[in-house]
Design a protein around this motif. Structure first.
Motif, PDB file in Angstrom:
ATOM      1  N   HIS A  41      79.593  74.326 -39.327  1.00 51.57           N
ATOM      2  CA  HIS A  41      78.749  73.279 -39.899  1.00 51.57           C
ATOM      3  C   HIS A  41      78.583  72.109 -38.933  1.00 51.57           C
ATOM      4  O   HIS A  41      77.494  71.529 -38.813  1.00 51.57           O
ATOM      5  CB  HIS A  41      79.340  72.793 -41.221  1.00 51.57           C
ATOM      6  CG  HIS A  41      79.307  73.837 -42.296  1.00 51.57           C
ATOM      7  ND1 HIS A  41      79.993  73.714 -43.484  1.00 51.57           N
ATOM      8  CD2 HIS A  41      78.677  75.044 -42.359  1.00 51.57           C
ATOM      9  CE1 HIS A  41      79.765  74.771 -44.241  1.00 51.57           C
ATOM     10  NE2 HIS A  41      78.982  75.600 -43.566  1.00 51.57           N
ATOM     11  N   LEU A  42      79.661  71.749 -38.253  1.00 54.04           N
ATOM     12  CA  LEU A  42      79.575  70.659 -37.284  1.00 54.04           C
ATOM     13  C   LEU A  42      78.660  71.029 -36.121  1.00 54.04           C
ATOM     14  O   LEU A  42      77.940  70.169 -35.591  1.00 54.04           O
ATOM     15  CB  LEU A  42      80.974  70.308 -36.760  1.00 54.04           C
ATOM     16  CG  LEU A  42      81.907  69.619 -37.760  1.00 54.04           C
ATOM     17  CD1 LEU A  42      83.299  69.476 -37.163  1.00 54.04           C
ATOM     18  CD2 LEU A  42      81.372  68.236 -38.148  1.00 54.04           C
ATOM     19  N   ALA A  61      76.035  57.939 -35.780  1.00 54.84           N
ATOM     20  CA  ALA A  61      77.279  57.422 -36.351  1.00 54.84           C
ATOM     21  C   ALA A  61      77.832  58.382 -37.402  1.00 54.84           C
ATOM     22  O   ALA A  61      79.051  58.569 -37.528  1.00 54.84           O
ATOM     23  CB  ALA A  61      77.030  56.048 -36.962  1.00 54.84           C
ATOM     24  N   GLY A  62      76.941  59.010 -38.163  1.00 55.10           N
ATOM     25  CA  GLY A  62      77.383  59.947 -39.195  1.00 55.10           C
ATOM     26  C   GLY A  62      78.058  61.182 -38.624  1.00 55.10           C
ATOM     27  O   GLY A  62      79.121  61.599 -39.109  1.00 55.10           O
ATOM     28  N   PRO A 100      75.614  62.059 -46.743  1.00 58.97           N
ATOM     29  CA  PRO A 100      74.260  62.498 -47.111  1.00 58.97           C
ATOM     30  C   PRO A 100      73.445  61.405 -47.804  1.00 58.97           C
ATOM     31  O   PRO A 100      72.248  61.234 -47.528  1.00 58.97           O
ATOM     32  CB  PRO A 100      74.512  63.673 -48.054  1.00 58.97           C
ATOM     33  CG  PRO A 100      75.860  64.162 -47.711  1.00 58.97           C
ATOM     34  CD  PRO A 100      76.638  62.936 -47.336  1.00 58.97           C
ATOM     35  N   LEU A 101      74.080  60.638 -48.713  1.00 58.50           N
ATOM     36  CA  LEU A 101      73.348  59.586 -49.416  1.00 58.50           C
ATOM     37  C   LEU A 101      72.963  58.454 -48.477  1.00 58.50           C
ATOM     38  O   LEU A 101      71.872  57.871 -48.601  1.00 58.50           O
ATOM     39  CB  LEU A 101      74.194  59.062 -50.578  1.00 58.50           C
ATOM     40  CG  LEU A 101      74.515  60.095 -51.678  1.00 58.50           C
ATOM     41  CD1 LEU A 101      75.373  59.487 -52.765  1.00 58.50           C
ATOM     42  CD2 LEU A 101      73.238  60.679 -52.272  1.00 58.50           C
ATOM     43  N   ALA A 102      73.841  58.132 -47.507  1.00 61.31           N
ATOM     44  CA  ALA A 102      73.509  57.085 -46.541  1.00 61.31           C
ATOM     45  C   ALA A 102      72.339  57.510 -45.667  1.00 61.31           C
ATOM     46  O   ALA A 102      71.467  56.684 -45.330  1.00 61.31           O
ATOM     47  CB  ALA A 102      74.734  56.769 -45.682  1.00 61.31           C
ATOM     48  N   LEU A 103      72.297  58.770 -45.293  1.00 62.82           N
ATOM     49  CA  LEU A 103      71.168  59.252 -44.493  1.00 62.82           C
ATOM     50  C   LEU A 103      69.852  59.166 -45.283  1.00 62.82           C
ATOM     51  O   LEU A 103      68.798  58.843 -44.720  1.00 62.82           O
ATOM     52  CB  LEU A 103      71.415  60.694 -44.040  1.00 62.82           C
ATOM     53  CG  LEU A 103      72.515  60.903 -42.984  1.00 62.82           C
ATOM     54  CD1 LEU A 103      72.737  62.378 -42.731  1.00 62.82           C
ATOM     55  CD2 LEU A 103      72.146  60.199 -41.686  1.00 62.82           C
ATOM     56  N   CYS A 104      69.926  59.476 -46.575  1.00 64.01           N
ATOM     57  CA  CYS A 104      68.721  59.375 -47.394  1.00 64.01           C
ATOM     58  C   CYS A 104      68.230  57.923 -47.492  1.00 64.01           C
ATOM     59  O   CYS A 104      67.018  57.662 -47.489  1.00 64.01           O
ATOM     60  CB  CYS A 104      68.980  59.923 -48.794  1.00 64.01           C
ATOM     61  SG  CYS A 104      69.191  61.713 -48.864  1.00 64.01           S
ATOM     62  N   ALA A 105      69.185  56.995 -47.578  1.00 62.42           N
ATOM     63  CA  ALA A 105      68.805  55.598 -47.792  1.00 62.42           C
ATOM     64  C   ALA A 105      68.410  54.899 -46.492  1.00 62.42           C
ATOM     65  O   ALA A 105      67.431  54.122 -46.465  1.00 62.42           O
ATOM     66  CB  ALA A 105      69.957  54.852 -48.465  1.00 62.42           C
ATOM     67  N   TRP A 106      69.155  55.143 -45.397  1.00 61.85           N
ATOM     68  CA  TRP A 106      68.933  54.350 -44.185  1.00 61.85           C
ATOM     69  C   TRP A 106      68.788  55.184 -42.908  1.00 61.85           C
ATOM     70  O   TRP A 106      68.695  54.633 -41.813  1.00 61.85           O
ATOM     71  CB  TRP A 106      70.113  53.385 -43.976  1.00 61.85           C
ATOM     72  CG  TRP A 106      70.348  52.507 -45.164  1.00 61.85           C
ATOM     73  CD1 TRP A 106      69.548  51.532 -45.636  1.00 61.85           C
ATOM     74  CD2 TRP A 106      71.487  52.562 -46.035  1.00 61.85           C
ATOM     75  NE1 TRP A 106      70.090  50.949 -46.745  1.00 61.85           N
ATOM     76  CE2 TRP A 106      71.299  51.565 -47.024  1.00 61.85           C
ATOM     77  CE3 TRP A 106      72.647  53.337 -46.096  1.00 61.85           C
ATOM     78  CZ2 TRP A 106      72.209  51.326 -48.045  1.00 61.85           C
ATOM     79  CZ3 TRP A 106      73.553  53.083 -47.114  1.00 61.85           C
ATOM     80  CH2 TRP A 106      73.338  52.109 -48.072  1.00 61.85           C
ATOM     81  N   ALA A 118      73.900  67.603 -43.014  1.00 61.50           N
ATOM     82  CA  ALA A 118      74.904  66.787 -43.700  1.00 61.50           C
ATOM     83  C   ALA A 118      75.343  67.440 -45.003  1.00 61.50           C
ATOM     84  O   ALA A 118      76.520  67.358 -45.398  1.00 61.50           O
ATOM     85  CB  ALA A 118      74.346  65.390 -43.952  1.00 61.50           C
ATOM     86  N   MET A 119      74.404  68.092 -45.692  1.00 69.42           N
ATOM     87  CA  MET A 119      74.754  68.768 -46.927  1.00 69.42           C
ATOM     88  C   MET A 119      75.676  69.969 -46.676  1.00 69.42           C
ATOM     89  O   MET A 119      76.532  70.300 -47.498  1.00 69.42           O
ATOM     90  CB  MET A 119      73.481  69.239 -47.640  1.00 69.42           C
ATOM     91  CG  MET A 119      72.621  68.101 -48.169  1.00 69.42           C
ATOM     92  SD  MET A 119      73.508  67.111 -49.388  1.00 69.42           S
ATOM     93  CE  MET A 119      72.129  66.180 -50.105  1.00 69.42           C
TER      94      MET A 119
END
Length: 393
Positions: A41-42, A61-62, A100-106, A118-119
Motif C-alpha cells: 500500500h505504501l 506530508a501525508g 484520507p479526510l485531510a486530503l479531501c478537505a485540504w 490513502a484509502m
C-alpha cells in the motif's frame, strides 16, 4: 564411570524447543505478513504522490506521516515479537482515518483516483488491528474505517459500486487476518504441546538411561570387587586391593551425593589403561599391547574402556586363570575405526548352553551398541574366550 550424556541431550532438546515457540512463530509470521501488506500500500502511495504537483504539500506530508508511523508500528513489532496496541490505534486514527479526510478537505483531491492510495492504507490498518486488539475494539476500528471510506469517497463523487468494493476489501482484510491468526496460533499451541510431551518423554528416557548406567557401573566396579573378595580368591589386606576399595568407596560417595559427573576419556589408550589398573588391583595380570590407536570421540573411548573393564572382570571371576591378554589397534580395514580384543586361556564355555549374563549383555554388548560399535564373543569348551570390540560396528 557414570556419564551424563542423556541429561545433556534433554538440555539440548529443551533449548531447541524453547527458542521460538509455536505461538511465537505464528505471531512473527503475521507481523511479517501484515508488514508486506502495508508495504504494498505504501508503494502505491509513494508512486501516486510522486505524480502530484509539488505546490500542494499536504500529500507529501501525508505519505511521510504514513511512512513514519508504519516504521514505528512494524519496527517495534519485529523487535518485540508483538504489536503495541497504542501504536496500532495511532496508525488507525492517523493513517486510516485522519489522512484520507485531510486530503479531501485540504489536499486538492477531486476524484477517486487521487484519494485511493490513502484509502488503501486503511485495509492494512484493519488487518493489523484484527490480530492485535480485542474483538470489540476490532469492530470499532472497522466501523471507523468504513465511515471514513464512506465520507471520503462520497466527497469525491465515487460511484456506489466502487464504494461497496472498497468497503468489502476493508472488512475482508480484517476477517482474513483474524482467521489466519486464529488458525496459526491454534497450530502453534498444538506444536508447543507436542514439544512439551516430547521433552517429558526424553527426560523420562534420560532418567532411565542414567539409572541403567548407574547399575552397569555398580555391577562393573563395586559388585565385581565384593564378589571377588567374597570368593576368597584375593587377599583383602593387599595394598592394591585396599586401594581399589578406597577408590570405589569414593565413587559410591559421589553417587549418593549426585555429583558423579565423570570426565570422558579423551583417548582410547588412557581409557584402556584405567580399565587394566582396576582389574590388576584384584590381582589379575594383564598383558596389553597397543598399536596405532586412532582418535575417536570421547564417549567412544569411555565405552571401550568400560567394556574392557567388564570383560577383564569376567576373566577374573569365571576363567579360572590369573592372566588375560588385551590388544588394541586401529581398524585393519582403515577408516579411523578401532579394534580391541580381550582373550583368556580359561576353559571357555558352550555359547549354545549359556545365556550371557548382565555383565556381558549390558556392560559390554549394550555399551558398544550405544556408541555405534559392536561386541562379539568367540568361545568353545576348552578354547578360552575371545571378546572383540569394534568401532564403528
Amino acid at each position: 564411570m557414570v556419564r551424563s550424556l542423556p541429561i545433556r541431550r534433554v538440555r539440548a532438546l529443551r533449548e531447541t524447543t524453547g527458542v521460538g515457540s509455536g505461538t511465537q512463530r505464528a505471531r512473527s509470521f503475521m507481523i511479517v505478513a501484515t508488514l508486506l501488506y502495508r508495504a504494498s500500500h505504501l508503494a502505491v502511495g509513494v508512486l501516486a504522490v510522486a505524480q502530484r504537483r509539488p505546490e500542494v504539500p499536504l500529500p507529501y506530508a501525508g505519505i511521510a506521516a504514513a511512512l513514519g508511523l508504519s516504521a514505528l508500528l512494524y519496527g517495534t513489532a519485529l523487535r518485540r515479537g508483538r504489536f503495541e496496541r497504542r501504536y496500532v490505534w495511532a496508525d488507525v486514527l492517523v493513517t486510516g482515518c485522519t489522512l484520507p479526510l485531510a486530503l479531501c478537505a485540504w489536499g486538492d483531491v477531486h476524484e477517486p483516483a487521487t484519494l485511493a492510495w490513502a484509502m488503501l492504507l486503511g485495509g492494512s490498518g484493519s488487518a493489523t488491528a484484527a490480530i492485535t486488539l480485542p474483538r470489540l475494539h476490532v469492530l470499532g476500528v472497522v466501523a471507523l474505517l468504513m465511515v471514513t471510506h464512506l465520507i471520503g469517497y462520497r466527497a469525491v463523487g465515487t460511484s456506489p459500486a466502487v464504494i461497496a468494493g472498497h468497503l468489502n476489501a476493508l472488512v475482508s482484510s480484517a476477517v482474513l487476518a483474524w482467521a489466519f491468526t486464529w488458525y496459526l496460533l491454534r497450530q502453534g499451541r498444538l506444536l508447543d504441546a507436542a514439544n512439551a510431551r516430547a521433552l517429558a518423554a526424553e527426560a523420562h528416557k534420560a532418567r532411565y538411561a542414567e539409572r541403567l548406567e548407574h547399575h552397569r557401573a555398580l555391577h562393573d566396579t563395586v559388585l565385581a570387587t565384593l564378589t571377588t573378595l567374597a570368593s576368597g580368591a584375593v587377599d583383602a589386606n593387599a595394598a592394591e586391593v585396599r586401594e581399589r576399595c578406597a577408590r570405589e568407596a569414593s565413587y559410591l560417595r559421589r553417587l549418593i551425593q549426585q555429583t558423579a559427573e565423570e570426565v570422558h576419556h579423551r583417548e582410547i589408550g588412557t581409557a584402556l589403561e584405567d580399565a587394566v589398573g582396576c582389574v590388576e588391583g584384584l590381582q589379575l595380570r594383564v598383558t596389553a599391547q597397543y598399536h596405532d590407536l586412532p582418535q575417536v570421540p570421547p564417549e567412544v573411548a569411555a565405552a571401550l574402556g568400560d567394556a574392557v573393564r567388564e570383560a577383564l572382570n569376567n576373566v577374573r571371576r569365571h576363567a579360572g586363570t590369573g592372566h588375560a591378554y588385551l590388544t588394541a589397534t586401529g581398524d585393519p580395514d582403515g577408516g579411523g575405526g578401532a579394534l580391541v580384543t580381550v582373550v583368556d586361556r580359561g576353559p571357555g564355555f558352550d555359547p549354545g548352553r549359556h545365556r550371557p549374563g548382565l555383565g556381558l549383555r549390558g556392560s559390554v554388548h549394550d555399551r558398544m551398541a550405544e556408541v555405534g560399535g559392536r561386541a562379539t564373543v568367540d568361545t568353545a569348551p576348552g578354547e578360552g574366550v575371545r571378546v572383540e570390540l569394534r568401532w564403528p560396528g
